[in-house]
Design an enzyme around this catalytic site. Structure first.
Site, PDB file in Angstrom:
ATOM      1  NE  ARG A 218      -0.339   0.700   4.873  1.00 57.36           N
ATOM      2  CZ  ARG A 218      -0.732   0.877   6.109  1.00 57.36           C
ATOM      3  NH1 ARG A 218      -1.994   0.251   6.519  1.00 57.36           N
ATOM      4  NH2 ARG A 218      -0.181   1.460   7.093  1.00 57.36           N
ATOM      5  CB  ILE A 220       5.189   5.678  -0.433  1.00 60.73           C
ATOM      6  CG1 ILE A 220       4.671   6.948   0.170  1.00 60.73           C
ATOM      7  CG2 ILE A 220       6.386   5.921  -1.258  1.00 60.73           C
ATOM      8  CD1 ILE A 220       5.493   7.700   1.240  1.00 60.73           C
ATOM      9  CG  ASP A 262       8.894  -9.315   9.513  1.00 60.48           C
ATOM     10  OD1 ASP A 262       9.340  -8.342   9.414  1.00 60.48           O
ATOM     11  OD2 ASP A 262       8.295  -9.497  10.376  1.00 60.48           O
ATOM     12  CB  VAL A 263      12.150  -6.223   5.822  1.00 59.52           C
ATOM     13  CG1 VAL A 263      11.835  -6.169   4.321  1.00 59.52           C
ATOM     14  CG2 VAL A 263      11.793  -4.976   6.697  1.00 59.52           C
ATOM     15  CG  ASN A 289       8.195   2.102   0.471  1.00 57.29           C
ATOM     16  OD1 ASN A 289       8.055   3.242   0.699  1.00 57.29           O
ATOM     17  ND2 ASN A 289       7.119   1.129   0.824  1.00 57.29           N
ATOM     18  N   GLY A 291       8.497   0.575   6.107  1.00 51.95           N
ATOM     19  CA  GLY A 291       8.884   1.488   7.352  1.00 51.95           C
ATOM     20  C   GLY A 291       7.819   1.829   8.054  1.00 51.95           C
ATOM     21  CG  ASN A 348       8.366  15.415  13.646  1.00 48.19           C
ATOM     22  OD1 ASN A 348       7.983  16.429  14.198  1.00 48.19           O
ATOM     23  ND2 ASN A 348       7.444  14.506  12.974  1.00 48.19           N
ATOM     24  CE1 TYR A 354       9.394   6.722   9.905  1.00 48.73           C
ATOM     25  CE2 TYR A 354       9.622   9.234  10.031  1.00 48.73           C
ATOM     26  CZ  TYR A 354       9.253   8.007   9.249  1.00 48.73           C
ATOM     27  OH  TYR A 354       9.001   8.037   8.088  1.00 48.73           O
TER      28      TYR A 354
HETATM   29  P1  NAD Z   1       2.544   2.662   5.029  1.00 48.67           P
HETATM   30  O1  NAD Z   1       2.243   2.306   6.305  1.00 48.67           O
HETATM   31  O2  NAD Z   1       1.253   3.264   4.071  1.00 48.67           O
HETATM   32  O3  NAD Z   1       3.195   1.546   4.177  1.00 48.67           O
HETATM   33  C1  NAD Z   1       4.248   0.938   4.814  1.00 48.67           C
HETATM   34  C2  NAD Z   1       4.101  -0.531   4.099  1.00 48.67           C
HETATM   35  O4  NAD Z   1       5.411  -1.244   4.727  1.00 48.67           O
HETATM   36  C3  NAD Z   1       2.986  -1.298   4.450  1.00 48.67           C
HETATM   37  O5  NAD Z   1       2.399  -2.051   3.463  1.00 48.67           O
HETATM   38  C4  NAD Z   1       3.500  -2.348   5.737  1.00 48.67           C
HETATM   39  O6  NAD Z   1       2.757  -3.518   5.660  1.00 48.67           O
HETATM   40  C5  NAD Z   1       5.058  -2.491   5.151  1.00 48.67           C
HETATM   41  N1  NAD Z   1       5.756  -2.947   6.235  1.00 48.67           N
HETATM   42  C6  NAD Z   1       5.849  -2.443   7.434  1.00 48.67           C
HETATM   43  N2  NAD Z   1       6.477  -3.386   8.218  1.00 48.67           N
HETATM   44  C7  NAD Z   1       7.215  -4.207   7.341  1.00 48.67           C
HETATM   45  C8  NAD Z   1       8.198  -5.227   7.419  1.00 48.67           C
HETATM   46  N3  NAD Z   1       8.791  -5.575   8.534  1.00 48.67           N
HETATM   47  N4  NAD Z   1       8.399  -6.292   6.324  1.00 48.67           N
HETATM   48  C9  NAD Z   1       7.804  -5.815   5.272  1.00 48.67           C
HETATM   49  N5  NAD Z   1       6.983  -4.770   5.015  1.00 48.67           N
HETATM   50  C10 NAD Z   1       6.713  -3.992   6.188  1.00 48.67           C
HETATM   51  O7  NAD Z   1       3.659   3.698   4.869  1.00 48.67           O
HETATM   52  P2  NAD Z   1       3.864   5.056   3.752  1.00 48.67           P
HETATM   53  O8  NAD Z   1       3.247   6.164   4.088  1.00 48.67           O
HETATM   54  O9  NAD Z   1       3.604   4.510   2.466  1.00 48.67           O
HETATM   55  O10 NAD Z   1       5.334   4.960   3.931  1.00 48.67           O
HETATM   56  C11 NAD Z   1       6.376   4.384   3.064  1.00 48.67           C
HETATM   57  C12 NAD Z   1       7.934   4.534   3.512  1.00 48.67           C
HETATM   58  O11 NAD Z   1       7.959   6.384   3.183  1.00 48.67           O
HETATM   59  C13 NAD Z   1       8.229   4.466   4.946  1.00 48.67           C
HETATM   60  O12 NAD Z   1       9.574   3.941   4.848  1.00 48.67           O
HETATM   61  C14 NAD Z   1       7.884   5.780   5.520  1.00 48.67           C
HETATM   62  O13 NAD Z   1       8.694   5.950   6.846  1.00 48.67           O
HETATM   63  C15 NAD Z   1       8.447   6.434   4.542  1.00 48.67           C
HETATM   64  N6  NAD Z   1       7.777   8.138   4.546  1.00 48.67           N
HETATM   65  C16 NAD Z   1       6.483   8.477   4.480  1.00 48.67           C
HETATM   66  C17 NAD Z   1       6.027   9.727   4.491  1.00 48.67           C
HETATM   67  C18 NAD Z   1       4.533   9.964   4.412  1.00 48.67           C
HETATM   68  O14 NAD Z   1       4.449  11.235   4.455  1.00 48.67           O
HETATM   69  N7  NAD Z   1       3.734   9.267   4.144  1.00 48.67           N
HETATM   70  C19 NAD Z   1       7.010  10.645   4.898  1.00 48.67           C
HETATM   71  C20 NAD Z   1       8.214  10.357   4.983  1.00 48.67           C
HETATM   72  C21 NAD Z   1       8.783   9.004   4.962  1.00 48.67           C
END
Ligand code: NAD
Length: 448
Positions: A218, A220, A262-263, A289, A291, A348, A354
């Site tokens: 899902r 990004i 699971d990473v 990606n 996170g 933050n 984080y």
């Molecule tokens: P999200 O929570 O919508 O998606 C993250 C995905 O990572 C999920 O599908 C989740 O199941 C997967 N995940 C979590 N733990 C995992 C694991 N142990 N092994 C495998 N997969 C795993 O988050 P997002 O907003 O799409 O963020 C994606 C990345 O961008 C992340 O690294 C986040 O820190 C970074 N980020 C997001 C934002 C934002 O504004 N959304 C801003 C800065 C950085």
């Protein structure tokens, strides 16, 4: 949960109504521009390119940009201003910036691009030149804060050892001079001396490549999978087993493969290496990606939250890359793309875990770049700012609104903005770009 794509936020909806526009104009409220984003077949820019400067690169730049419409004397609106600042060798030469930009900076088309090209300060030949080239950063970032209507400004430093054809610069320039960089502004990118080979088709630069995207179920990650696939890659979409259904949806949508992973699992790196070696003889691209956030102020933080965030966000990308490279599962000439965050730059409240992990990702990229270069592998990171996803939709309203507006572009970004930047790093033509952190944040005031 799917990411919101292109849906205007409440404030933008309000502004687009007649009473909203009236009230906003009277009260001097910020008016975010509807940013131009990439659509196949549309011109990259909304107007002609004006090229200026007196440096060694101005003629090669004209050559490189020969398929963009060039601004003529009759033009009074520009899609882009490109300035060769490599001729600026001392502080007094900085006046060249004023001379070129001041008369034309008012005349930018919507979502116009300003790109300044300089010489990498650390590779200059004198103290005077180093000072003057470093000064370009303050100029460009300030221009980014002044230009309106969705325009952006960037600085690209090119190694003085780059060959005259500037082939190594082309992918960076094409990315910045396009709608793909809609939410990237105020950035500084260093391009090395390597030559590049242009892809047969700039719309399919990843043809024949195999890419792994973690956290692809899902948000990004799902959009990164879509954009890499659009650019021609076969995408292996990895996510935790619990995300199964959403993961299959992404994989089906992009015609890729889904992999429950699971990473942080002890065997994750080996399992991934085996998978790509067996099925594809190795991968060309890995995007770390996946996170998570587990927010608490430090005083209220427990060990579990701390370790989990560091484990997913920092330890896993480091370990997986190490194993893939050691086993030859990431091919020579491969691409590693990490995902940092502006929280890793600015810090933050409530995110010591984080912020630590995401700053660590920057360290990982910078430390690994010279090591991986021996295998012609590049490593870079995107650092997203406020991106409209399920993650940011959960932020309380007032904080969310502040997050959106506190940037030069006065709005949140879309998942595709991060994905386009990842695709730029992933391109075979970006081989001269390594160790770079590009923020995708609309020039957020946080960490600026
Ligand atoms: P999200 O929570 O919508 O998606 C993250 C995905 O990572 C999920 O599908 C989740 O199941 C997967 N995940 C979590 N733990 C995992 C694991 N142990 N092994 C495998 N997969 C795993 O988050 P997002 O907003 O799409 O963020 C994606 C990345 O961008 C992340 O690294 C986040 O820190 C970074 N980020 C997001 C934002 C934002 O504004 N959304 C801003 C800065 C950085």
């Amino acid at each position: 949960m799917a990411a919101s794509k292109g849906a205007p936020d409440l404030y933008s909806q309000f502004l687009s109504s007649a009473p909203g526009a009236f009230i906003a104009a009277k009260a001097g409220l910020p008016r975010p521009e509807n940013l131009r984003r990439y659509k196949h077949g549309e011109p990259p820019l909304a107007g002609p390119v004006l090229i200026g400067g007196k440096g060694r690169l101005v003629e090669p730049l004209r050559e490189l940009l020969s398929d963009y419409p060039a601004a003529g004397t009759g033009d009074d609106t520009y899609g882009a201003l490109v300035f060769d600042a490599t001729g600026i060798g001392s502080v007094t030469d900085l006046e060249q910036l004023f001379e070129f930009f001041q008369p034309v900076v008012r005349n930018l088309a919507p979502s116009a691009r300003v790109v300044v090209i300089g010489t990498t300060p650390e590779e200059t030949s004198s103290v005077d030149e180093h000072i003057a080239q470093r000064a370009l950063e303050g100029f460009t970032r300030s221009v980014g804060k002044e230009v309106k209507r969705g325009a952006t400004a960037q600085l690209v430093y090119v190694s003085p050892k780059a060959s005259a054809g500037l082939s190594g610069l082309e992918s960076t320039l094409r990315f910045l001079l396009s709608a793909k960089s809609a939410f990237v502004s105020g950035q500084v990118i260093r391009v090395g001396a390597e030559d590049s080979v242009a892809p047969a088709d700039w719309d399919k630069p990843l043809d024949g490549k195999v890419a792994i995207v973690t956290g692809a179920a899902r948000g990004i990650g799902a959009t990164i999978a879509e954009v890499l696939s659009r650019d021609g890659a076969h995408v292996i979409c990895a996510d935790i087993p619990a995300a199964g259904e959403a993961l299959s949806e992404t994989a089906n949508k992009v015609g890729g493969t889904s992999l429950a992973l699971d990473v942080t699992a002890d065997d994750a790196a080996d399992k991934l290496a085996e998978f790509v070696l067996e099925r594809h003889g190795g991968a060309d691209i890995i995007v770390h990606n996946a996170g998570i956030t587990r927010d608490k102020t430090l005083a209220n933080m427990d060990e579990g939250r701390w370790n989990m965030v560091i484990g997913v966000n920092l330890l896993a990308p480091q370990r997986i890359t190490d194993v893939l490279v050691a086993k030859g599962a990431l091919k020579e000439g491969g691409r590693v793309i990490d995902v940092s965050s502006i929280a890793g730059i600015a810090g933050n409240r409530g995110q010591t875990n984080y912020g630590t992990s995401k700053a660590g990702v920057i360290g990982l990229v910078q430390a690994s770049a010279p090591v991986l270069a021996t295998k012609k592998i590049t490593i870079n990171a995107v650092a997203p700012g406020f991106i409209e996803t399920a993650m940011t939709a959960a932020i309380p309203f007032a904080t969310r609104e502040a997050g959106r507006r506190m940037s030069s572009l006065l709005q949140g970004g879309e998942t595709v903005d991060v994905a386009e930047t990842v695709a730029y790093f992933a391109s075979p033509a970006s081989n001269a770009v390594t160790g770079q952190i590009v923020r995708v944040c609309g020039q957020s005031l946080l960490g600026a």
